[in-house]
Design a protein around this motif. Sequence first.
Motif, PDB file in Angstrom:
ATOM      1  N   LEU A 203      -5.637   3.693   5.756  1.00 28.14           N
ATOM      2  CA  LEU A 203      -5.154   5.079   5.802  1.00 28.14           C
ATOM      3  C   LEU A 203      -4.400   5.465   4.539  1.00 28.14           C
ATOM      4  N   SER A 204      -3.737   4.503   3.909  1.00 26.86           N
ATOM      5  CA  SER A 204      -3.060   4.824   2.648  1.00 26.86           C
ATOM      6  C   SER A 204      -4.056   5.191   1.565  1.00 26.86           C
ATOM      7  N   VAL A 205      -5.237   4.586   1.587  1.00 28.38           N
ATOM      8  CA  VAL A 205      -6.299   4.963   0.640  1.00 28.38           C
ATOM      9  C   VAL A 205      -6.843   6.343   0.987  1.00 28.38           C
ATOM     10  N   ILE A 206      -7.024   6.585   2.273  1.00 25.22           N
ATOM     11  CA  ILE A 206      -7.513   7.888   2.705  1.00 25.22           C
ATOM     12  C   ILE A 206      -6.500   8.980   2.363  1.00 25.22           C
ATOM     13  N   GLU A 207      -5.209   8.646   2.448  1.00 25.06           N
ATOM     14  CA  GLU A 207      -4.161   9.622   2.119  1.00 25.06           C
ATOM     15  C   GLU A 207      -4.287  10.087   0.673  1.00 25.06           C
ATOM     16  N   TYR A 208      -4.535   9.159  -0.237  1.00 21.50           N
ATOM     17  CA  TYR A 208      -4.679   9.574  -1.630  1.00 21.50           C
ATOM     18  C   TYR A 208      -5.960  10.375  -1.826  1.00 21.50           C
ATOM     19  N   ALA A 209      -7.003  10.024  -1.091  1.00 27.57           N
ATOM     20  CA  ALA A 209      -8.231  10.810  -1.184  1.00 27.57           C
ATOM     21  C   ALA A 209      -7.980  12.258  -0.739  1.00 27.57           C
ATOM     22  N   ALA A 210      -7.169  12.434   0.311  1.00 26.65           N
ATOM     23  CA  ALA A 210      -6.840  13.784   0.767  1.00 26.65           C
ATOM     24  C   ALA A 210      -6.013  14.526  -0.270  1.00 26.65           C
ATOM     25  N   VAL A 211      -5.046  13.823  -0.872  1.00 27.21           N
ATOM     26  CA  VAL A 211      -4.223  14.450  -1.907  1.00 27.21           C
ATOM     27  C   VAL A 211      -5.079  14.868  -3.087  1.00 27.21           C
ATOM     28  N   ASN A 212      -5.943  13.994  -3.513  1.00 29.39           N
ATOM     29  CA  ASN A 212      -6.790  14.291  -4.670  1.00 29.39           C
ATOM     30  C   ASN A 212      -7.748  15.446  -4.369  1.00 29.39           C
ATOM     31  N   TYR A 213      -8.285  15.491  -3.159  1.00 24.89           N
ATOM     32  CA  TYR A 213      -9.212  16.553  -2.794  1.00 24.89           C
ATOM     33  C   TYR A 213      -8.500  17.905  -2.750  1.00 24.89           C
ATOM     34  N   LEU A 214      -7.322  17.964  -2.151  1.00 25.45           N
ATOM     35  CA  LEU A 214      -6.585  19.225  -2.072  1.00 25.45           C
ATOM     36  C   LEU A 214      -6.136  19.684  -3.452  1.00 25.45           C
ATOM     37  N   SER A 215      -5.803  18.751  -4.319  1.00 18.70           N
ATOM     38  CA  SER A 215      -5.435  19.120  -5.684  1.00 18.70           C
ATOM     39  C   SER A 215      -6.617  19.738  -6.422  1.00 18.70           C
ATOM     40  N   THR A 216      -7.775  19.130  -6.258  1.00 22.17           N
ATOM     41  CA  THR A 216      -8.976  19.692  -6.875  1.00 22.17           C
ATOM     42  C   THR A 216      -9.295  21.066  -6.325  1.00 22.17           C
ATOM     43  N   LEU A 217      -9.143  21.236  -5.019  1.00 24.85           N
ATOM     44  CA  LEU A 217      -9.391  22.530  -4.394  1.00 24.85           C
ATOM     45  C   LEU A 217      -8.425  23.574  -4.923  1.00 24.85           C
ATOM     46  N   GLN A 218      -7.174  23.193  -5.142  1.00 28.67           N
ATOM     47  CA  GLN A 218      -6.190  24.127  -5.674  1.00 28.67           C
ATOM     48  C   GLN A 218      -6.543  24.569  -7.093  1.00 28.67           C
ATOM     49  N   GLU A 219      -6.960  23.617  -7.898  1.00 24.23           N
ATOM     50  CA  GLU A 219      -7.310  23.946  -9.272  1.00 24.23           C
ATOM     51  C   GLU A 219      -8.484  24.934  -9.331  1.00 24.23           C
ATOM     52  N   ARG A 220      -9.436  24.755  -8.429  1.00 24.30           N
ATOM     53  CA  ARG A 220     -10.562  25.680  -8.408  1.00 24.30           C
ATOM     54  C   ARG A 220     -10.106  27.095  -8.042  1.00 24.30           C
ATOM     55  N   LYS A 221      -9.225  27.196  -7.068  1.00 24.61           N
ATOM     56  CA  LYS A 221      -8.751  28.519  -6.671  1.00 24.61           C
ATOM     57  C   LYS A 221      -7.934  29.166  -7.779  1.00 24.61           C
TER      58      LYS A 221
ATOM     59  N   SER B 108       0.821  -1.212   0.000  1.00 23.90           N
ATOM     60  CA  SER B 108       0.000   0.000   0.000  1.00 23.90           C
ATOM     61  C   SER B 108       0.854   1.260   0.000  1.00 23.90           C
ATOM     62  N   TRP B 109       2.127   1.178   0.456  1.00 19.49           N
ATOM     63  CA  TRP B 109       3.001   2.348   0.451  1.00 19.49           C
ATOM     64  C   TRP B 109       3.495   2.707  -0.945  1.00 19.49           C
ATOM     65  N   VAL B 110       3.369   1.785  -1.888  1.00 20.58           N
ATOM     66  CA  VAL B 110       3.842   2.063  -3.246  1.00 20.58           C
ATOM     67  C   VAL B 110       3.097   3.254  -3.847  1.00 20.58           C
ATOM     68  N   SER B 111       1.862   3.440  -3.463  1.00 23.12           N
ATOM     69  CA  SER B 111       1.066   4.531  -4.031  1.00 23.12           C
ATOM     70  C   SER B 111       1.642   5.901  -3.696  1.00 23.12           C
ATOM     71  N   PHE B 112       2.449   6.002  -2.636  1.00 17.80           N
ATOM     72  CA  PHE B 112       3.033   7.299  -2.287  1.00 17.80           C
ATOM     73  C   PHE B 112       4.068   7.755  -3.320  1.00 17.80           C
ATOM     74  N   TRP B 113       4.598   6.830  -4.095  1.00 20.43           N
ATOM     75  CA  TRP B 113       5.587   7.154  -5.122  1.00 20.43           C
ATOM     76  C   TRP B 113       4.978   7.254  -6.529  1.00 20.43           C
ATOM     77  N   ILE B 114       3.670   7.058  -6.630  1.00 25.29           N
ATOM     78  CA  ILE B 114       2.991   7.170  -7.923  1.00 25.29           C
ATOM     79  C   ILE B 114       2.410   8.581  -8.069  1.00 25.29           C
ATOM     80  N   ASP B 115       2.492   9.131  -9.272  1.00 26.81           N
ATOM     81  CA  ASP B 115       1.973  10.481  -9.535  1.00 26.81           C
ATOM     82  C   ASP B 115       0.520  10.579  -9.096  1.00 26.81           C
ATOM     83  N   ARG B 116       0.211  11.674  -8.436  1.00 24.52           N
ATOM     84  CA  ARG B 116      -1.150  11.858  -7.920  1.00 24.52           C
ATOM     85  C   ARG B 116      -2.183  11.942  -9.024  1.00 24.52           C
ATOM     86  N   ARG B 117      -1.750  12.296 -10.265  1.00 25.80           N
ATOM     87  CA  ARG B 117      -2.704  12.371 -11.360  1.00 25.80           C
ATOM     88  C   ARG B 117      -2.976  11.021 -11.995  1.00 25.80           C
TER      89      ARG B 117
END
Length: 452
Positions: free
Chosen positions: A332-350, A274-283
């Motif tokens: 929590l590793s799944v939740i971590e990516y959900a947080a990353v994806n949500y903050l990225s979306t929020l940034q794009e809107r701003k 599950s830690w491998v996802s931390f090294w994969i591009d968020r997009r």
Amino acid sequence: MWQCQAMGTSGRRNMRNWRNTRDSEKNWRKPGNTVVKRSPDVTKVWGRKSEQLLRIDDHDFTMRPGFGGPAVPVGVDVQVESLDAISEVDMDFTMTLYLRHYWKDERLSFKSNTNQSMTFDGRLVKKIWVPDMFFVHSKKSFTHDTTKDNVMLRVYPDGKVLYSLRVTVTAMCSMDLSRFPLDTQTCSLEIESYAYTDDDLMLYWKEGNRSLNTDERISLSQFLIQEFHTTTKLAFYSSTGWYNRLYINFTLRRHIFFFLLQTYFPATLMVMLSWVSFWIDRRAVPARVPLGITTVLTMSTIITGVNASMPRVSYIKAVDIYLWVSFVFVFLSVIEYAAVNYLSTLQERKERKLREKLPCTCGMAHPGLMSASYSEVDVNTTGNYGMPEENGVRRERILAELVMENDQVTGHVGSRAYSDVWIDTHAIDKYSRVIFPGSYILFNIIYWTIYS
């Protein structure tokens, strides 16, 4: 004429034979003549002689030896042949053993010039008194009967008796599984007289701990047999009184290697995967989402498989703690990516809102800040404008700095609200690469220190 003569001659011959036979019978019956008889069955004669020698018919063997006097001492020793099975689900164990009783019954004493004992099988046991032993808390037990009943009775001239039988018994063992599978279990087989209290029968181990012998070849697939020992206690029943009770105690330590291969290693590998996802591009959503879901489902399967082979106890086992903590790390590793994806979306809107409020840049005093047309910049990288990477992590900044410099020329009102907006979505992954492995390693150190 000839036929009549022949018949007369034959009749006279038969008559003479009948007379000779009658005379010979009379002679056999006379005194002094020896009569040859068929020899009787030797085993039947020997059986009658044995019972007469032991005077079984002269005594009432429904009563214990020395009835009305002190308690008859009965010594016991045991030879454990095999420890067949240990079941955590049924909370029991199965054991095969040779159970031997020693006592003295003067009613069975006999005269012997050679002082040799007599040995009998189970047929004589039904005609004399024997101790009425039973196994306390036993679920099922039986005496082996192949090819005959595995029972032996040996009687000595002075009345001492050895009574031995081969028994397989399944008895209850109350197990504490709070440390499973890093646990040590102590089970006991309890022997007691059913009818005779300690006033009538004194049950004891014949030679203490040496009364318990085990086969050196005894081994179990999941347990290491650490110790066999004996104890003696008194058991009280409110309706009948006090009874002597003998205990065969044995301590078992579970082998951990099987569970390391089947449970701990797979769970650890799923957490590391599950830690491998931390090294994969968020997009790369198609890569990170299935990876997280796969590890969560695999952990659920491991937990279900372990609980299916265990009893439904009301407390938490050691393996449950490890598996559920591992499950939380994967979740929590799944939740971590959900947080990353949500903050990225929020940034794009701003960023989108900021671009809509920017003034025209055609008359800017610093046109060199714009290295590319606004429409050609990727939405996810807006705000870089040729900025270098810092510490290997590309920082994404909103156009706050550009607007602040434009304020000095145009005096635009309201652009200050964007001056302190900094969002670095890559920082979450960066910190997760350290926090998740470090926390899991710390958990393993604490876990194995407590339960080892």
